[in-house]
Design a protein around this motif. Structure first.
Motif, PDB file in Angstrom:
ATOM      1  N   GLY A  87       0.813  -1.204   0.000  1.00  0.00           N
ATOM      2  CA  GLY A  87       0.000   0.000   0.000  1.00  0.00           C
ATOM      3  C   GLY A  87       0.849   1.257   0.000  1.00  0.00           C
ATOM      4  O   GLY A  87       0.574   2.229  -0.714  1.00  0.00           O
ATOM      5  N   ASP A  88       1.914   1.264   0.807  1.00  0.00           N
ATOM      6  CA  ASP A  88       2.827   2.411   0.835  1.00  0.00           C
ATOM      7  C   ASP A  88       3.500   2.597  -0.522  1.00  0.00           C
ATOM      8  O   ASP A  88       3.741   3.728  -0.962  1.00  0.00           O
ATOM      9  CB  ASP A  88       3.889   2.215   1.915  1.00  0.00           C
ATOM     10  CG  ASP A  88       3.298   2.254   3.318  1.00  0.00           C
ATOM     11  OD1 ASP A  88       2.164   2.755   3.454  1.00  0.00           O
ATOM     12  OD2 ASP A  88       3.946   1.788   4.260  1.00  0.00           O
ATOM     13  N   LEU A  89       3.815   1.486  -1.176  1.00  0.00           N
ATOM     14  CA  LEU A  89       4.440   1.553  -2.493  1.00  0.00           C
ATOM     15  C   LEU A  89       3.512   2.231  -3.500  1.00  0.00           C
ATOM     16  O   LEU A  89       3.928   3.129  -4.246  1.00  0.00           O
ATOM     17  CB  LEU A  89       4.796   0.148  -2.971  1.00  0.00           C
ATOM     18  CG  LEU A  89       5.458   0.038  -4.350  1.00  0.00           C
ATOM     19  CD1 LEU A  89       6.860   0.610  -4.313  1.00  0.00           C
ATOM     20  CD2 LEU A  89       5.489  -1.411  -4.814  1.00  0.00           C
ATOM     21  N   GLY A  90       2.247   1.823  -3.503  1.00  0.00           N
ATOM     22  CA  GLY A  90       1.287   2.436  -4.422  1.00  0.00           C
ATOM     23  C   GLY A  90       1.090   3.910  -4.143  1.00  0.00           C
ATOM     24  O   GLY A  90       0.997   4.729  -5.059  1.00  0.00           O
ATOM     25  N   SER A  91       1.037   4.257  -2.862  1.00  0.00           N
ATOM     26  CA  SER A  91       0.846   5.661  -2.505  1.00  0.00           C
ATOM     27  C   SER A  91       2.050   6.502  -2.919  1.00  0.00           C
ATOM     28  O   SER A  91       1.904   7.603  -3.447  1.00  0.00           O
ATOM     29  CB  SER A  91       0.617   5.787  -1.001  1.00  0.00           C
ATOM     30  OG  SER A  91       0.408   7.134  -0.654  1.00  0.00           O
ATOM     31  N   MET A  92       3.251   5.982  -2.683  1.00  0.00           N
ATOM     32  CA  MET A  92       4.445   6.738  -3.053  1.00  0.00           C
ATOM     33  C   MET A  92       4.540   6.909  -4.562  1.00  0.00           C
ATOM     34  O   MET A  92       4.933   7.976  -5.058  1.00  0.00           O
ATOM     35  CB  MET A  92       5.694   6.036  -2.528  1.00  0.00           C
ATOM     36  CG  MET A  92       6.965   6.810  -2.834  1.00  0.00           C
ATOM     37  SD  MET A  92       8.455   5.960  -2.316  1.00  0.00           S
ATOM     38  CE  MET A  92       9.689   7.097  -2.994  1.00  0.00           C
ATOM     39  N   LEU A  93       4.189   5.873  -5.311  1.00  0.00           N
ATOM     40  CA  LEU A  93       4.230   5.959  -6.770  1.00  0.00           C
ATOM     41  C   LEU A  93       3.279   7.042  -7.267  1.00  0.00           C
ATOM     42  O   LEU A  93       3.645   7.874  -8.109  1.00  0.00           O
ATOM     43  CB  LEU A  93       3.875   4.605  -7.385  1.00  0.00           C
ATOM     44  CG  LEU A  93       3.902   4.522  -8.916  1.00  0.00           C
ATOM     45  CD1 LEU A  93       5.286   4.854  -9.439  1.00  0.00           C
ATOM     46  CD2 LEU A  93       3.466   3.134  -9.368  1.00  0.00           C
TER      47      LEU A  93
END
Length: 610
Positions: A219-225
């Motif tokens: 989830g953090d990865l998607g948000s950062m992207l």
């Protein structure tokens, strides 16, 4: 009643998972999926179950056929059975093949139905949820729920259904066959099962923890992207490419680390179950061979038993591996259910009636509002807006101006006081009627990656092409739309990126024109435009204001001077109210704000406000 945030603007809690993930047992998850999602499709579910039962039963018949072949053909030399048994085996295996094909197809259909239904329910929850809850929740959290979590649940649902029904029944039938043939040999084969169960329970807990952490990192990865793509110009301008790449690298490494923990725990299941099964089979071979040497067990009897034991191994291994898959599915499902089960704070009362708008008079009666953290935003806010009156709210950032607009649309409910439209408390009427009575225009117009026609007709889908064109003409948008290659069928791109700022704003004005709502809420829709662009949309805005009750947030002199009443807000209260000239004459808070904030405006904008 309170809402979440820290100021007049709704804030996002960066990187924080604000949803509560409850610990849900595997039984509770399977029961919920079965009752809530699969039961409406019980015909397909019934076919799947029948095919699994048939497949398991045919597996249980194979050892007896092998026993008959060994005893009657090889030992007793029964020629008749030599012709009949191959036919019987072909029939049994054919039925088993058809049953397996049917179960796989129905399992795939049910698994896809589970994930599609979960995604639909999550999306419906998000569209109906409180704006504050959605805004303060990490965007990657929702992306992860729709993509990663749902896919894991889909795989777990399909495989678990097959394992728990077909493989369990297969093991049951084959184990019954073994005990029927020789209970002593069967006990030897099954002796390691309790140890395997204890080990699997321990591994399931480890897998659950690592899966939960990997999903959060995803989830953090998607948000950062998403954040990086939206802010790429700033990243490049401040030369932070390397820093963002390092942050991304850390998140990816964390995901890999947690996934490898899951993989190691899952991979350990196979060797342990294989070793325990091998010990049991070896013991059975030794004991059965010892009995055979002394003539207590026939060749066919032992061959049939050994076949049952060997056929039991693959479904048992699958069941063991399913424990890991099930643990992942339960963890992902708990995250999905946290979204689906969210209860909106702002909700309609039972039996609420539609808002009856006659004059569009708005009344704020001693309204108080604060967020979940206890920070007060509005304090005894009291304001009456007469039909057709244009009221401007001015004040420093954090004074509560945006909150007033949000309360008018009932995105939040006040913690004290009430808001009336034509004498009706908006908490007592239906939500669609409250929001249908107003049109909202913001600094950053929201356009969808659709055609211009679709964007103008958003919220007014029944409008004809002629009505859409008239609204565009009234918003001074028709001319530039007509010059586009595909006219009204031109796609505006993501967030309207193919249009200029002024063009996007005029399309938004046309949408508001077409809606023709009696109340207009403006969050300074021209403040983000330059002088030339504002001059192009000013005529459209003037036409939009006519005959409507207007509540606007003012940042520019052109907007302030257009108001019939100006309210100065400081720390959630109205400290001054009056016309522009009245407030200047008072030489109070507004006069000081005017000289510091408005005097610096360009002559073109100042002239536009006269």
């Amino acid at each position: 009643m309170t809402q979440s945030g820290s100021s007049g603007e709704i804030s996002r809690d960066g990187g924080t998972d604000t949803l509560t993930v409850e610990d849900i047992s595997a039984y509770a998850v399977m029961r919920r999926l079965l009752v809530d999602i699969l039961w409406p499709h019980r015909r397909v579910l019934f076919v799947a179950l029948i095919s699994m039962v048939v497949g398991a039963a045919t597996s249980g018949a194979v050892p007896f056929l092998i026993q008959v072949v060994a005893d009657e053909v090889f030992v007793a030399k029964n020629e008749m059975l030599l012709y009949l048994l191959p036919v019987a085996i072909i029939l049994v295996m054919g039925v088993r093949g058809v049953a397996d094909w049917t179960s796989k197809v129905t399992d795939a259909w049910l698994g896809n139905k589970v994930v599609s239904e979960l995604r639909i329910r999550m999306f419906e929850t998000l569209t109906k949820a409180d704006l504050a809850w959605v805004e303060r929740t990490h965007s990657g959290r929702f992306v992860s729920a729709f993509v990663n979590d749902a896919d894991i649940v889909q795989r777990a649902a399909a495989k678990t259904m097959t394992a728990l029904v077909k493989d369990s029944l297969t093991v049951l039938f084959l184990t019954a066959s073994m005990f029927y043939m020789d209970w002593r040999l069967a006990l030897l084969v099954c002796a390691g099962m309790p140890f395997a169960y204890l080990y699997l329970t321990r591994q399931r807990k480890r897998i659950s923890g690592s899966v939960r952490r990997s999903l959060k990192e995803a989830g953090d990865l998607g948000s950062m992207l998403t954040q990086t793509l939206q802010s790429l110009r700033v990243v490049k301008a401040y030369r932070q490419e390397q820093r963002e790449a390092e942050r991304f690298h850390v998140i990816v490494d964390n995901i890999v680390r947690y996934l490898m923990k899951t993989a190691r725990s899952r991979a350990a299941v196979g060797p342990v179950t294989e070793t325990l099964s091998g010990v049991g089979i070896a013991a059975a071979i030794f004991y059965g061979g010892w009995q055979g040497i002394y003539g207590n067990v026939s060749l066919g009897h032992f061959a049939g038993f050994l076949t049952a034991a060997m056929l039991t191994y693959p479904p048992m291994r699958t069941l063991a591996q399913t424990q890991a898959q099930l643990s992942e599915g339960v963890t992902a499902a708990s995250r999905i259910f946290a979204v689906i089960d969210h209860s909106a704070i702002v909700a309609e009362k039972p039996g609420a009636k539609p808002l009856n708008v006659r004059e569009a008079r708005i009344r704020f009666e001693h309204v108080d509002f604060s967020y979940d953290n206890g920070t007060p935003v509005l304090r005894d806010f009291d304001l009456s807006i007469e039909p057709g009156q244009k009221v401007a709210l001015v004040g420093p950032s954090g004074a509560g101006k945006s909150t007033v607009l949000n309360l008018t649309l009932r995105f939040f409910d006040p913690s004290g006081g009430r808001i009336l439209i034509d004498g009706q408390d908006i908490r007592d009427v239906t939500l669609p009627s409250v929001r249908g009575a107003s049109a909202l225009l913001t600094q950053d117009p929201v356009l969808f990656d659709e055609t211009i026609r679709t964007n103008i007709a958003y919220g007014s889908e029944d409008a004809s092409q002629e009505q859409i064109i008239e609204a565009a003409k009234a918003a001074a948008a028709h001319d530039f739309i007509s010059r586009l290659p595909n006219g009204y069928e031109t796609h505006v791109g993501e967030a309207g990126g193919r249009l200029s700022g002024g063009e996007r704003q005029r399309v938004a004005f046309a949408r508001a024109m077409l809606r023709d709502a009696p109340i207009l809420l403006l969050d300074e829709p021209t403040s983000a435009l330059d002088a030339e662009a504002e001059a192009k949309v000013q005529t459209a805005l003037d036409g939009l204001l006519k005959g409507r009750t207007v509540l606007m947030i003012a940042h520019r002199l052109s907007t302030v001077k257009r108001a019939d009443l100006i309210c100065v807000m400081v720390e959630g209260r109205i400290v001054e109210r009056g016309t522009h000239h009245e407030l200047i004459a008072k030489n109070g808070a507004y006069a000081r704000m005017f000289h510091t904030q408005f005097v610096g405006e360009t002559p073109a904008l100042a002239a536009a406000g006269r």
